[in-house]
Motif scaffolding. Structure first.
Motif: not given
Length: 321
Positions: A179, A182-185
């Motif tokens: 999370i 690797k994620t925009r969040t």
């Protein structure tokens, strides 16, 4: 390789420090390095690790969650009550996770919608949630949790001695790493903690991001509550008292800045691992358990001051480059 070292330099330093601690304990008492004791270290770090990775999300946004110990207790009580009442353990687990999410969401509501300071908001819910736990149970423990639930987390992988809940902890940390990395969040969580106004001007939904952080904290805490219930077979309103201190310590040791905007799941994992090595090692070499509190407090102070010094050094080098 160099880029990897630069990115995770703090995490590697914590790992090296932990290895040095292990060597010292082994020299004093060779029993420290036995397989059984290594398993004890990992089992010791599970609860603290799960709580630490949850509170890390809130700290990344510049907040804090002081209510994790109380959420931990309520989840255990809720699931224990369901299981003792004959409910399917899988459904009971889902209910426990839902309880953690709801309590985390309420913290997020206080911080975002009511604009309370995170410290004050979660200090209030710490007392509120603990009170709910006492009211629901009448101060009495919920016992005789059936093995059908306990074996889900407390079983072993073959004859290795590795409990399922150790694998659960590793999975939670891997998900947290994905999370954040690797994620925009994850980018939004760092942005809000680094500079909330700049993040807002850049189009980041800061309210939603903070909700996600507190919900993640509640969810990780719920998983810790499930593990505790499986290990002990009972739940009580007093569970989790003081656990937030060790969770904050693990996050701080691992490089999570208490000002927000900086920290990793890997660092928090190593921080929790270091604390577990320290606590088990102190037991192995027969150090009074009361000193663990002294050591934990000193570690929080030193880790926080290290971050302060590191920022000053970085600013000085940039100025004179």
């Amino acid at each position: 390789m160099k880029a990897m070292y630069t990115k995770y330099k703090r995490e590697l330093l914590v790992l090296v420090a932990t290895i040095i601690l292990g060597v010292i304990f082994t020299v004093i008492n060779p029993m420290f390095l036995t397989w059984r004791n290594i398993l004890t270290v990992f089992q010791q770090m599970v609860l603290n690790g799960l709580l630490a990775v949850g509170i890390m999300f809130t700290i990344l946004t510049g907040g804090i969650d002081l209510s994790i110990g109380c959420t931990f207790a309520i989840v255990g009580i809720a699931v224990a009550t369901c299981c003792v009442g004959g409910m399917n353990p899988i459904i009971a687990i889902l209910i426990g996770l839902a309880v953690g999410i709801v309590l985390g969401c309420f913290n997020g509501f206080l911080v975002t919608n009511l604009k309370l300071q995170p410290f004050i908001a979660t200090l209030g819910t710490m007392s509120l949630y603990r009170g709910i736990a006492y009211v629901v149970t009448g101060g009495q423990p919920v016992t005789n949790v059936p093995d059908s639930f306990r074996n889900i987390f407390n079983g072993q992988i073959g004859s290795s001695g590795i409990r399922y809940y150790v694998i659960v902890m590793v999975i939670v940390f891997l998900l947290a790493h994905m999370i954040l990395a690797k994620t925009r969040t994850g980018d939004y969580l760092y942005a809000v903690g680094g500079n909330e106004e700049a993040a807002k001007l850049s189009g980041v939904n800061t309210r939603k991001t903070k909700y996600i952080a507190y919900i993640a904290s509640g969810l990780c805490t719920a998983v810790a509550g499930l593990v505790m219930l499986a290990s002990l077979g009972s739940a009580e309103a007093t569970a989790g008292i003081g656990y937030e201190t060790n969770a904050i310590a693990a996050a701080a040791i691992g490089g999570t800045s208490m000002a927000g905007g900086r920290g990793t799941a890997l660092g928090t994992f190593f921080g929790a691992f270091m604390l577990a090595v320290l606590k088990v090692g102190m037991v192995v070499i027969n150090v009074d358990s009361f000193w663990q509190y002294v050591v934990t407090g000193l570690i929080i102070i030193i880790a926080s001051y290290f971050e302060f010094i590191k920022d000053d050094i970085a600013a000085f080098m940039a100025k004179h480059k």
